[in-house]
Design a protein around this motif. Structure first.
Motif, PDB file in Angstrom:
ATOM      1  N   UNK A 127      25.877 -25.058   9.815  1.00 61.57           N
ATOM      2  CA  UNK A 127      26.813 -23.930   9.926  1.00 61.57           C
ATOM      3  C   UNK A 127      27.144 -23.605  11.378  1.00 61.57           C
ATOM      4  N   UNK A 128      26.662 -24.401  12.312  1.00 54.81           N
ATOM      5  CA  UNK A 128      26.845 -24.120  13.734  1.00 54.81           C
ATOM      6  C   UNK A 128      28.321 -24.035  14.121  1.00 54.81           C
ATOM      7  N   UNK A 129      28.616 -23.021  14.932  1.00 54.16           N
ATOM      8  CA  UNK A 129      29.962 -22.814  15.461  1.00 54.16           C
ATOM      9  C   UNK A 129      29.819 -22.599  16.963  1.00 54.16           C
ATOM     10  N   UNK A 130      30.401 -23.479  17.771  1.00 55.04           N
ATOM     11  CA  UNK A 130      30.225 -23.377  19.223  1.00 55.04           C
ATOM     12  C   UNK A 130      31.079 -22.240  19.789  1.00 55.04           C
ATOM     13  N   UNK A 131      30.824 -21.912  21.042  1.00 51.35           N
ATOM     14  CA  UNK A 131      31.547 -20.817  21.706  1.00 51.35           C
ATOM     15  C   UNK A 131      33.044 -21.096  21.762  1.00 51.35           C
ATOM     16  N   UNK A 132      33.434 -22.302  22.163  1.00 49.76           N
ATOM     17  CA  UNK A 132      34.861 -22.613  22.282  1.00 49.76           C
ATOM     18  C   UNK A 132      35.521 -22.657  20.906  1.00 49.76           C
ATOM     19  N   UNK A 133      34.770 -23.096  19.882  1.00 50.94           N
ATOM     20  CA  UNK A 133      35.310 -23.115  18.519  1.00 50.94           C
ATOM     21  C   UNK A 133      35.539 -21.700  18.011  1.00 50.94           C
ATOM     22  N   UNK A 134      34.573 -20.812  18.304  1.00 53.84           N
ATOM     23  CA  UNK A 134      34.734 -19.406  17.919  1.00 53.84           C
ATOM     24  C   UNK A 134      35.915 -18.794  18.667  1.00 53.84           C
ATOM     25  N   UNK A 135      36.017 -19.113  19.968  1.00 51.75           N
ATOM     26  CA  UNK A 135      37.077 -18.538  20.809  1.00 51.75           C
ATOM     27  C   UNK A 135      38.469 -18.906  20.307  1.00 51.75           C
ATOM     28  N   UNK A 136      38.632 -20.156  19.870  1.00 50.80           N
ATOM     29  CA  UNK A 136      39.970 -20.629  19.496  1.00 50.80           C
ATOM     30  C   UNK A 136      40.290 -20.471  18.009  1.00 50.80           C
ATOM     31  N   UNK A 137      39.253 -20.563  17.145  1.00 48.03           N
ATOM     32  CA  UNK A 137      39.530 -20.554  15.699  1.00 48.03           C
ATOM     33  C   UNK A 137      38.655 -19.592  14.905  1.00 48.03           C
ATOM     34  N   UNK A 138      37.868 -18.780  15.605  1.00 58.43           N
ATOM     35  CA  UNK A 138      37.047 -17.788  14.915  1.00 58.43           C
ATOM     36  C   UNK A 138      37.706 -16.424  14.940  1.00 58.43           C
TER      37      UNK A 138
ATOM     38  N   UNK B  22      27.998  -8.618  18.880  1.00 56.45           N
ATOM     39  CA  UNK B  22      28.027  -7.625  17.801  1.00 56.45           C
ATOM     40  C   UNK B  22      27.749  -8.267  16.446  1.00 56.45           C
ATOM     41  N   UNK B  23      28.310  -9.430  16.214  1.00 57.37           N
ATOM     42  CA  UNK B  23      28.095 -10.099  14.930  1.00 57.37           C
ATOM     43  C   UNK B  23      26.623 -10.474  14.746  1.00 57.37           C
ATOM     44  N   UNK B  24      25.947 -10.838  15.828  1.00 59.43           N
ATOM     45  CA  UNK B  24      24.533 -11.217  15.725  1.00 59.43           C
ATOM     46  C   UNK B  24      23.647 -10.048  15.335  1.00 59.43           C
ATOM     47  N   UNK B  25      24.061  -8.826  15.685  1.00 60.87           N
ATOM     48  CA  UNK B  25      23.189  -7.691  15.385  1.00 60.87           C
ATOM     49  C   UNK B  25      23.149  -7.376  13.884  1.00 60.87           C
ATOM     50  N   UNK B  26      23.990  -8.052  13.128  1.00 56.36           N
ATOM     51  CA  UNK B  26      23.945  -7.901  11.659  1.00 56.36           C
ATOM     52  C   UNK B  26      22.682  -8.536  11.094  1.00 56.36           C
ATOM     53  N   UNK B  27      22.036  -9.415  11.871  1.00 56.57           N
ATOM     54  CA  UNK B  27      20.826 -10.071  11.407  1.00 56.57           C
ATOM     55  C   UNK B  27      21.078 -11.319  10.583  1.00 56.57           C
ATOM     56  N   UNK B  28      22.346 -11.608  10.269  1.00 55.28           N
ATOM     57  CA  UNK B  28      22.686 -12.775   9.447  1.00 55.28           C
ATOM     58  C   UNK B  28      23.003 -13.978  10.335  1.00 55.28           C
ATOM     59  N   UNK B  29      23.387 -13.710  11.574  1.00 56.07           N
ATOM     60  CA  UNK B  29      23.747 -14.776  12.517  1.00 56.07           C
ATOM     61  C   UNK B  29      22.813 -14.738  13.723  1.00 56.07           C
ATOM     62  N   UNK B  30      22.591 -15.885  14.333  1.00 49.46           N
ATOM     63  CA  UNK B  30      21.794 -15.952  15.557  1.00 49.46           C
ATOM     64  C   UNK B  30      22.420 -16.944  16.523  1.00 49.46           C
TER      65      UNK B  30
ATOM     66  N   UNK C 183      24.978 -19.587  14.608  1.00 44.68           N
ATOM     67  CA  UNK C 183      24.552 -20.321  13.423  1.00 44.68           C
ATOM     68  C   UNK C 183      23.995 -19.293  12.441  1.00 44.68           C
ATOM     69  N   UNK C 184      24.056 -19.581  11.149  1.00 51.31           N
ATOM     70  CA  UNK C 184      23.523 -18.665  10.143  1.00 51.31           C
ATOM     71  C   UNK C 184      21.996 -18.706  10.190  1.00 51.31           C
ATOM     72  N   UNK C 185      21.359 -17.533  10.164  1.00 44.68           N
ATOM     73  CA  UNK C 185      19.897 -17.445  10.155  1.00 44.68           C
ATOM     74  C   UNK C 185      19.380 -18.098   8.868  1.00 44.68           C
ATOM     75  N   UNK C 186      18.496 -19.082   8.966  1.00 48.27           N
ATOM     76  CA  UNK C 186      18.040 -19.800   7.762  1.00 48.27           C
ATOM     77  C   UNK C 186      17.500 -18.898   6.660  1.00 48.27           C
ATOM     78  N   UNK C 187      16.752 -17.866   7.040  1.00 49.23           N
ATOM     79  CA  UNK C 187      16.157 -16.988   6.027  1.00 49.23           C
ATOM     80  C   UNK C 187      17.180 -16.040   5.390  1.00 49.23           C
ATOM     81  N   UNK C 188      18.385 -15.982   5.961  1.00 53.10           N
ATOM     82  CA  UNK C 188      19.430 -15.098   5.411  1.00 53.10           C
ATOM     83  C   UNK C 188      20.563 -15.905   4.771  1.00 53.10           C
TER      84      UNK C 188
END
Length: 670
Positions: free
Chosen positions: A160-171, A232-240, A247-252
């Motif tokens: 589920x990994x999404x790189x910084x540039x991928x997030x910047x352009x298509x996230x 901000x998205x990481x503080x949801x606890x679902x992403x790290x 990437x999605x937290x494996x336990x979530x």
């Protein structure tokens, strides 16, 4: 019609760290501004209150418009902590609640006393579909849309990994008006072309420029907003974190699957606001989903051979199941932290670089396009504690666990959330034969002693009483104020019952500690005994030197000891004078026990050939020792030399030549 890009913002660039929201909201909840956060007077008043409480630093009244308050208000409202302003087209304010008043969800947020509890609050808020779609009719949740993208990526690539540039352009440039498969196709195409590119930075710049043709603001926003949004998205606890991306937290993972949504909602905004302000439901509020999440976590822990026991907990309701899951998540987090700790000896160069950034007052260091470190300027206190915690873990050999060493909170990526609270020391490093208590501060002003002198001595005193082994204190700051050094030079503290203690506390600048830390690792000789030896050597002259000279001696000692470690050659100074503290007790083979009461010295600028100075308790105010412990400095006569100490024995009082008598083996200074 060509694409018109709009970047969504889950946070605010003026409040880049969501971990600070709770402390600011606590200040707000206990203020007169509850229900009164609009209007210039209230905005300026709340901004000044945040500044007064140390939540923000409005340097020299830089902000005179109250914009700080508006940014905090926006984050309070966006996360459902206060009632947001309802536009006329969306309904009546009274149908939702009093503008700027604290919501039921805001009250729950104030009670979130653990980091996981706070994360769950943010997850509930971010799951609400309150962001407008381009048509202005429907609404979506950026988090849920991004999870849909990442799960589709995982389906196609295995990660589920999404790189910084991928997030910047298509996230954060897309939303459910886009076709999910097309977005993922574009990400994979970008990934493939970037992997083949000989240089990543020019490639990224070109891609941003191309995508920026459909964006009507500055192209820098693609990356600048990425860092803030991902935080901000990481503080949801679902992403790290994954590198500089997500990437999605494996336990979530099960929770992520339930939350992911590639379509928008047609529900009116007023209904979304009501959900937001009362606490939006989560899939884990359902007993079957909660059980599924728990079962998945149990499976992962068994696969990793991690011991656990939840047999004492009832598992009948969603709340009970979630309590059991949180216990397992805590055990898993502690296990991961132990693994993280064991790897820190391999990360010493990064730890060194964080120290360099802290010495500069914060900033960023980019290794390459996919790897960078940063110390936000308004979070330096938390990063200082965290960096020195990592340094202690790298040195290793502690008998206490890494999570017992620290008092500050970590997120799921082992990054600092906030500095430790008051009431105890910053870092407790317990070794087999001794304990080192490290206290840190970013304060460099003359207020340093007032803020740190009392609590540091109290914490070290408490540790001395707690541990049945020697306790050494290390006080580390970017700059050591001389008054602080003077307080620790004496190191006196009266414990309960007026028991006098002489505490061992050595003040070091961060640059000095960094020099010694780097020397240990460059020479592959990092161990706690080396650190203890430095502390002991640095404090050896505190009784004969005044604070300025002691600071100078510490600096010289750090440099010499660091050089010794790197070269492997221990320099024995044949001309180093023995230390003779004021009022020192001496033992002579012929005359027995005696006590130093005075000094005989010569000053070239003084008319008298010799000068006798009292030295039973201390030198006169106008005279002090230089860092070498032998040269004197007189306010009027400049530099001078000690040539004898006057000692009182039982039946004699005599001058003993210095240093000869003190080096011939006939006399010992206790």
């Amino acid at each position: 019609m060509s694409e018109q890009i709009k970047i969504w913002l889950v946070g605010n660039t003026g409040l880049r760290n969501p971990n600070r929201i709770q402390e600011g909201f606590s200040v707000f909840a206990n203020s007169a501004f509850v229900g009164h956060l609009h209007g210039r007077e209230n905005e300026l008043g709340f901004m000044n209150l945040l500044d007064e409480k140390g939540i923000i630093q409005n340097e020299e009244g830089k902000d005179t418009s109250g914009s700080h308050a508006r940014k905090w208000r926006l984050m309070f409202a966006k996360n459902g902590l206060i009632y947001p302003q309802v536009q006329k087209k969306d309904g009546n304010q009274e149908d939702l609640g009093v503008l700027d008043d604290i919501t039921p969800f805001g009250r729950s947020f104030l009670k979130a006393d653990t980091y996981p509890a706070m994360q769950e609050c943010y997850l509930r808020a971010m799951s609400v579909e309150q962001f407008p779609m381009p048509d202005g009719e429907q609404y979506f949740s950026p988090l849920r849309w991004l999870l849909a993208i990442m799960l589709e990526l995982e389906k196609r690539t295995g990660s589920s990994e999404l790189s910084r540039i991928e997030f910047a352009l298509w996230g954060h440039t897309t939303n459910p008006s886009y076709d999910l498969n097309t977005v993922v196709n574009n990400i994979l195409d970008l990934r493939e072309r970037r992997a083949a590119a000989p240089a990543k930075r020019p490639f990224d710049k070109k891609e941003i420029a191309e995508r920026g043709k459909n964006y009507d603001k500055k192209a820098d926003n693609f990356l600048d907003y990425s860092d803030m949004n991902m935080r901000y998205l990481r503080i949801s606890g679902v992403l790290q974190r994954k590198g500089r991306g997500l990437i999605i937290v494996p336990t979530k993972h099960v929770l992520a699957e339930k939350l992911a949504k590639a379509t928008a909602s047609a529900e009116p905004l007023m209904e979304q606001y009501k959900l937001l302000c009362n606490g939006a439901p989560l899939p884990t509020d359902n007993v079957n989903v909660a059980k599924s999440l728990l079962d998945d976590l149990v499976k992962q822990m068994k696969e990793r051979h991690i011991l656990f026991d939840i047999s004492d907990l009832p598992l009948n309701t969603p709340a009970e199941i979630n309590i059991a899951r949180q216990r397992l998540e805590n055990i898993l987090a502690q296990t991961d932290e132990i693994q993280y700790a064991s790897d820190q000896c391999n990360q010493w160069e990064e730890i060194r670089d964080y120290m360099t950034l802290l010495i500069k007052g914060g900033g960023k260091l980019v290794y390459d396009e996919d790897n960078a470190i940063e110390v936000p300027k308004d979070e330096t206190p938390a990063y200082l504690e965290w960096t020195l915690w990592r340094a202690a873990l790298a040195i290793d050999h502690m008998v206490n666990k890494p999570y017992e060493v620290r008092g500050f909170k970590l997120d799921s990526d082992f990054m600092p959330v906030s500095a430790a609270g008051g009431g105890k020391g910053d870092l407790y490093c317990e070794f087999n034969d001794f304990t080192i208590l490290t206290e840190v501060t970013m304060s460099t002003s003359s207020r340093q002693e007032a803020m740190e002198g009392e609590p540091v001595r109290r914490h070290v005193s408490d540790a001395v009483l707690k541990y049945d082994k020697p306790v050494y204190g290390m006080f580390i700051a970017v700059r050591i104020d001389t008054n602080t050094a003077e307080t620790f030079r004496h190191g006196v503290w009266y414990a309960k019952g007026d028991v006098k203690q002489r505490l061992d506390i050595v003040p070091l600048t961060l640059a000095q500690f960094q020099k010694y830390f780097v020397a240990m690792f460059e020479a592959n000789k990092a161990n706690p005994e080396k650190l203890r030896d430095l502390i002991v050597k640095c404090e050896s002259r505190r009784d004969i030197l005044e604070a300025p000279a002691w600071k100078q001696y510490i600096d010289i000692t750090v440099s010499e000891k660091a050089a010794e470690i790197v070269s492997g050659i221990v320099v024995r100074k044949t001309d180093e004078a023995p230390l003779v503290p004021a009022g020192a007790i001496v033992r002579h083979v012929t005359f027995g026990e005696g006590q130093v009461v005075a000094i005989e010295a010569s000053f070239p600028e003084c008319p008298a050939k010799t000068v006798e100075l009292p030295y039973l308790r201390s030198l006169p105010d106008e005279v002090s020792f230089c860092a070498d412990g032998k040269t004197l400095l007189h306010d009027r006569f400049g530099e001078g030399t000690v040539f004898a100490y006057i000692v009182v024995f039982k039946n004699y009082m005599m001058p003993l030549t210095y240093p000869a008598t003190f080096e011939d083996g006939c006399l010992v200074v206790e």
